[in-house]
Design an enzyme around this catalytic site. Sequence first.
Site: not given
Length: 339
Positions: A16, A197
């Site tokens: 990211h 996740e």
Amino acid sequence: MKSFISGLPKVELHLHLEGTLEPELMFILAERNNVTLPYSSIESLKAAYQFHDLQAFLDLYYQGALVLQTEQDFYDLTYAYLERCKEQHIIHTEVFFDPQIHTQTGTPFDVVAEGITRALKDGEANLGISSGLIMCFQRDLSEEDAIETLKQSIAYKDDIVAVGLDSSELGNPPEKFERVFAMARNAGLKTVAHAGEEGSADYIWGAIEALHVDRIDHGVRCTDEPKLVQYLIEHQIPLTVCPLSNVQLNVFGEMTQHNIVELLKQGVLVTINSDDPAYFGGYLNDNYLTVAEAFGLTKQEVARFSENAIMASFLSVERKQRLQQKLEHYLDIQFRPII
């Protein structure tokens, strides 16, 4: 091993850009844009990087992103990451950006996209690092908002290779975004999604069956369901795993409990990535080295992660072959018998 990893040609697929905002640059941009940070110093900001879960991290992540306001800010952020890539021998990277974080606070989509794409083009010209840009939708926002963001991205269809899905999983299953992902696929874009996740294996199934993703970001909860692991192996659906991030966010208590090596040995197309390295204490080489040391991996085993990343990338077959040749050349030199 550290020297071997440092020189190893690598590809990063789960990064990211907003998560590469180092404290030093955050303070520079805050001053540039007259933004007051709730921290008195770089040291006090770094001290806040102790996260008990994903949401605690996201709260700080979104706060940090407020300093990014101009095209030059996004350029500087992106180019700084690419310089890190050069240092770490990352030869190709496919990076996420989160336009909704910025448009929600008044920064136009074009400002974000222009700064990033200009830096990526300069990075290839000046540093020799090829790249792909992945536009992520925030799953805690509505699908309607995601559709509007997709429409705004049309002008950058030559720069954006895929769409993704990130932010808090729980309560925001992949099925919520089925329409916008279909629209993206119809526009010729690849698709990825964060799943498994903090969410269960059901989120991974949802990303596969409802969103028809080309690869899964994270996906470590797949081992809760052996049938899912077998499906990932049979269909060679890549997982872009972020080991240091997973430990930092308490997905695993410590690195030796991580399942990434187990998945590698079972035949899952698993890759190593750094996620949000400014916040999680390590860029790509640090992730490679920590996994290698925790599990006593051989150099050949470590190299398989790099080979997997080349295979899992969105590059053309020809470009993948060229990167594979670079990797094989490096390994030939490393393992050449000493006479």
